[in-house]
Design a protein around this motif. Structure first.
Motif, mmCIF file in Angstrom:
data_model
loop_
_atom_site.group_PDB
_atom_site.id
_atom_site.type_symbol
_atom_site.label_atom_id
_atom_site.label_comp_id
_atom_site.label_asym_id
_atom_site.label_seq_id
_atom_site.Cartn_x
_atom_site.Cartn_y
_atom_site.Cartn_z
ATOM 1 N N ILE A 116 -11.578 -46.372 -92.995
ATOM 2 C CA ILE A 116 -12.884 -45.694 -93.095
ATOM 3 C C ILE A 116 -12.712 -44.193 -92.831
ATOM 4 O O ILE A 116 -13.299 -43.348 -93.518
ATOM 5 C CB ILE A 116 -13.895 -46.303 -92.101
ATOM 6 C CG1 ILE A 116 -14.068 -47.800 -92.374
ATOM 7 C CG2 ILE A 116 -15.246 -45.597 -92.201
ATOM 8 C CD1 ILE A 116 -14.889 -48.547 -91.336
ATOM 9 N N SER A 176 -8.444 -51.972 -84.768
ATOM 10 C CA SER A 176 -9.618 -52.496 -85.476
ATOM 11 C C SER A 176 -9.529 -53.959 -85.909
ATOM 12 O O SER A 176 -10.502 -54.490 -86.430
ATOM 13 C CB SER A 176 -9.861 -51.639 -86.724
ATOM 14 O OG SER A 176 -8.794 -51.817 -87.645
ATOM 15 N N ASP A 218 -4.868 -38.199 -85.574
ATOM 16 C CA ASP A 218 -4.506 -39.609 -85.758
ATOM 17 C C ASP A 218 -3.099 -39.841 -85.203
ATOM 18 O O ASP A 218 -2.203 -39.020 -85.384
ATOM 19 C CB ASP A 218 -4.545 -39.958 -87.253
ATOM 20 C CG ASP A 218 -4.652 -41.451 -87.497
ATOM 21 O OD1 ASP A 218 -5.667 -41.896 -88.060
ATOM 22 O OD2 ASP A 218 -3.706 -42.181 -87.111
ATOM 23 N N TYR A 244 -11.420 -57.498 -79.239
ATOM 24 C CA TYR A 244 -11.780 -56.314 -80.042
ATOM 25 C C TYR A 244 -13.237 -55.936 -79.809
ATOM 26 O O TYR A 244 -13.549 -54.788 -79.464
ATOM 27 C CB TYR A 244 -11.535 -56.579 -81.536
ATOM 28 C CG TYR A 244 -12.235 -55.583 -82.449
ATOM 29 C CD1 TYR A 244 -11.810 -54.252 -82.507
ATOM 30 C CD2 TYR A 244 -13.335 -55.959 -83.243
ATOM 31 C CE1 TYR A 244 -12.465 -53.326 -83.327
ATOM 32 C CE2 TYR A 244 -13.984 -55.046 -84.061
ATOM 33 C CZ TYR A 244 -13.552 -53.734 -84.096
ATOM 34 O OH TYR A 244 -14.199 -52.822 -84.902
ATOM 35 N N LYS A 302 -14.977 -52.598 -78.058
ATOM 36 C CA LYS A 302 -15.906 -51.694 -78.751
ATOM 37 C C LYS A 302 -17.245 -51.655 -78.006
ATOM 38 O O LYS A 302 -17.859 -50.589 -77.879
ATOM 39 C CB LYS A 302 -16.133 -52.146 -80.202
ATOM 40 C CG LYS A 302 -14.938 -51.991 -81.123
ATOM 41 C CD LYS A 302 -14.473 -50.561 -81.346
ATOM 42 C CE LYS A 302 -15.435 -49.727 -82.156
ATOM 43 N NZ LYS A 302 -14.847 -48.385 -82.498
HETATM 44 P P1 NAD Z 1 -8.200 -48.672 -89.214
HETATM 45 O O1 NAD Z 1 -7.453 -49.616 -88.343
HETATM 46 O O2 NAD Z 1 -8.003 -48.708 -90.680
HETATM 47 O O3 NAD Z 1 -7.882 -47.169 -88.756
HETATM 48 C C1 NAD Z 1 -7.804 -46.782 -87.407
HETATM 49 C C2 NAD Z 1 -7.103 -45.438 -87.350
HETATM 50 O O4 NAD Z 1 -7.037 -45.043 -85.962
HETATM 51 C C3 NAD Z 1 -5.664 -45.462 -87.867
HETATM 52 O O5 NAD Z 1 -5.437 -44.365 -88.726
HETATM 53 C C4 NAD Z 1 -4.806 -45.354 -86.606
HETATM 54 O O6 NAD Z 1 -3.579 -44.690 -86.814
HETATM 55 C C5 NAD Z 1 -5.725 -44.552 -85.690
HETATM 56 N N1 NAD Z 1 -5.433 -44.795 -84.267
HETATM 57 C C6 NAD Z 1 -5.262 -46.002 -83.653
HETATM 58 N N2 NAD Z 1 -4.976 -45.816 -82.352
HETATM 59 C C7 NAD Z 1 -4.982 -44.472 -82.131
HETATM 60 C C8 NAD Z 1 -4.776 -43.666 -80.982
HETATM 61 N N3 NAD Z 1 -4.495 -44.205 -79.791
HETATM 62 N N4 NAD Z 1 -4.877 -42.323 -81.098
HETATM 63 C C9 NAD Z 1 -5.167 -41.762 -82.321
HETATM 64 N N5 NAD Z 1 -5.359 -42.480 -83.438
HETATM 65 C C10 NAD Z 1 -5.264 -43.818 -83.350
HETATM 66 O O7 NAD Z 1 -9.720 -48.853 -88.821
HETATM 67 P P2 NAD Z 1 -11.034 -48.797 -89.730
HETATM 68 O O8 NAD Z 1 -11.272 -50.121 -90.299
HETATM 69 O O9 NAD Z 1 -10.973 -47.605 -90.598
HETATM 70 O O10 NAD Z 1 -12.136 -48.564 -88.593
HETATM 71 C C11 NAD Z 1 -12.466 -47.247 -88.142
HETATM 72 C C12 NAD Z 1 -13.543 -47.343 -87.093
HETATM 73 O O11 NAD Z 1 -14.698 -47.969 -87.626
HETATM 74 C C13 NAD Z 1 -13.140 -48.184 -85.872
HETATM 75 O O12 NAD Z 1 -13.667 -47.562 -84.737
HETATM 76 C C14 NAD Z 1 -13.797 -49.527 -86.115
HETATM 77 O O13 NAD Z 1 -14.084 -50.163 -84.895
HETATM 78 C C15 NAD Z 1 -15.057 -49.110 -86.847
HETATM 79 N N6 NAD Z 1 -15.622 -50.101 -87.771
HETATM 80 C C16 NAD Z 1 -14.837 -50.679 -88.734
HETATM 81 C C17 NAD Z 1 -15.419 -51.563 -89.651
HETATM 82 C C18 NAD Z 1 -14.617 -52.200 -90.762
HETATM 83 O O14 NAD Z 1 -15.138 -53.069 -91.471
HETATM 84 N N7 NAD Z 1 -13.365 -51.822 -90.990
HETATM 85 C C19 NAD Z 1 -16.777 -51.850 -89.558
HETATM 86 C C20 NAD Z 1 -17.536 -51.259 -88.554
HETATM 87 C C21 NAD Z 1 -16.953 -50.370 -87.673
#
Ligand code: NAD
Ligand code: DAU
Length: 351
Positions: free
Chosen positions: A15, A88, A36, A157, A161
């Motif tokens: 996202i 995530s 990141d 998880y 959150k």
């Molecule tokens: P993702 O796992 O694809 O990406 C997470 C990113 O965070 C990665 O680029 C990773 O390298 C980075 N990261 C992880 N740990 C880190 C750290 N300690 N320091 C710096 N960077 C770090 O996740 P996503 O699916 O894109 O989700 C993004 C956000 O949206 C999250 O907070 C998730 O909870 C929330 N969210 C996701 C969804 C979904 O359907 N994917 C839905 C609702 C909310």
């Protein structure tokens, strides 16, 4: 609002990369810093098309490293934070909860502390925390999550959150930090890491591998196209009210098994295979422990107050998604090699 310096965390993830792309291209007057750690889920290839733009800068670093984060805030003097960095994946949280506690809780507090310290003058500042509908727990056959639904997280998880959401609101009430928060349903679209249901199934069907469906496939998720989420984030960032939370959802509920059958149909068409070929790959496997039965979001507050609504029909969005994966073989090969491959073997091939 011009010349705003915005820190986007987790911008190399699924996202986050869509949010970074949107902000960098729509707001040339903003400077966008993408912080990141590049975990297995972060991939700079997600941003190749915009990385040359003058208002974009990548910073590699870990949000749990307080000294590094404080120095970064002092050096750049960010005006706003859009916080997406997180662990995530629910299944990973079941095997390794501590990593989720560290990044999702300690990492969020580290960022909140840095913003609190820097923003002695709060005018024009904003800390936007991106969260999930999973904090509300699991629904039965009816009803929807609203912004006032009590939190009832069930997985490590979602518990991590939920904890970060509470801390964000605590910083609003206790320190008057200008925060805003949104809780979104399941996203799908391009650049989604193929451990999650839709990209995993696309990749497996493409490679004639089994498509693992947990339990009986009866669980329901509310799917939203990732660019519609990025548009909601843009609106909430610019027009949401301090101290408020907004639910974001697709109004698009699918049982997992029905979704997989639809995907199989699309894949048969795109790969010129006879109807029914991909569906033969469906394999029912042991259920996820504590598997939430149904999520459904009521996003009427966001629709009423900020004028947002989802733009894409699911079938259209799913076809676009399949087209992207079939056209981006190199990306898929890259992210499914190395450490991921071992993880995949452990999770799926030994069941
Ligand atoms: P993702 O796992 O694809 O990406 C997470 C990113 O965070 C990665 O680029 C990773 O390298 C980075 N990261 C992880 N740990 C880190 C750290 N300690 N320091 C710096 N960077 C770090 O996740 P996503 O699916 O894109 O989700 C993004 C956000 O949206 C999250 O907070 C998730 O909870 C929330 N969210 C996701 C969804 C979904 O359907 N994917 C839905 C609702 C909310
Ligand atoms: O609801 C928002 C959440 O959606 C986000 O907060 C999470 O970060 C995101 O990962 C997603 O969580 P889910 O657990 O719902 O997504 P996942 O793609 O892992 O699973 C979707 C559904 O499919 C779920 O009911 C479990 C099931 N599933 C998943 C996988 C990976 C299978 O049946 N087989 C699988 O192989």
């Amino acid at each position: 609002m011009s010349e705003k310096k915005i820190l986007i965390t987790g911008g190399a993830g699924f996202i986050g990369s869509h949010v970074v792309r949107r902000f960098v291209t729509q707001y040339p007057g903003y400077r966008i810093f993408n912080l990141d750690a590049l975990t297995y889920a972060g991939n700079l290839a997600n941003l190749h098309d915009i990385e040359h733009l003058p208002n974009y800068q990548f910073i590699k670093g870990d949000i749990t490293d307080a000294e590094f984060i404080n120095n970064l805030f002092n050096e750049y003097g960010f005006d706003a934070v859009i916080h997406l960095a997180a662990e995530s994946h629910v299944d990973r949280s079941i095997t390794n909860p501590l990593e989720f506690i560290m990044t999702n809780i300690v990492g969020t507090v580290t960022l909140l502390n840095a913003a609190k310290k820097l923003w002695t003058e709060k005018s024009g500042k904003r800390f936007y925390h991106i969260s999930t509908d999973e904090v509300y727990g699991s629904l039965g056959n009816t009803g929807f999550f609203t912004e006032t639904t009590p939190y009832d997280p069930r997985s490590p998880y979602s518990a991590s959150k939920a904890s970060s959401d509470h801390l964000v609101m605590a910083y609003f009430h206790t320190y008057h930090l200008p925060v805003v928060l949104s809780n979104c349903s399941n996203n799908y679209g391009s650049h989604h890491f193929p451990e999650k249901l839709i990209p995993l199934a696309i990749n497996n069907i493409k490679n004639n591998k089994p498509v693992p469906v947990y339990g009986k496939g009866e669980n329901v998720r509310d799917w939203l196209y990732v660019e519609d989420h990025a548009r909601a984030i843009d609106l909430i960032f610019h027009k949401g009210k301090d101290g408020e939370k907004y639910n974001v959802g697709g109004n698009n509920e699918w049982k997992n098994i029905d979704l997989i059958h639809l995907l199989c149909k699309i894949m048969d068409k795109k790969l010129n295979r006879p109807d029914g070929t991909s569906a033969k790959l469906i394999t029912f496997v042991t259920d996820r422990p504590g598997h939430d039965m149904r999520y459904a979001i009521d996003s009427s507050k966001l629709q009423r107050e900020l004028g947002w609504k989802p733009s894409l029909q699911f079938e259209e969005g799913l076809e676009k998604t399949v087209d992207w994966y079939l056209a981006n073989e190199e990306w898929l090969t890259q992210v499914t090699s190395g450490a991921y491959k071992n993880y995949y073997r452990q999770q799926y091939e030994t069941r």
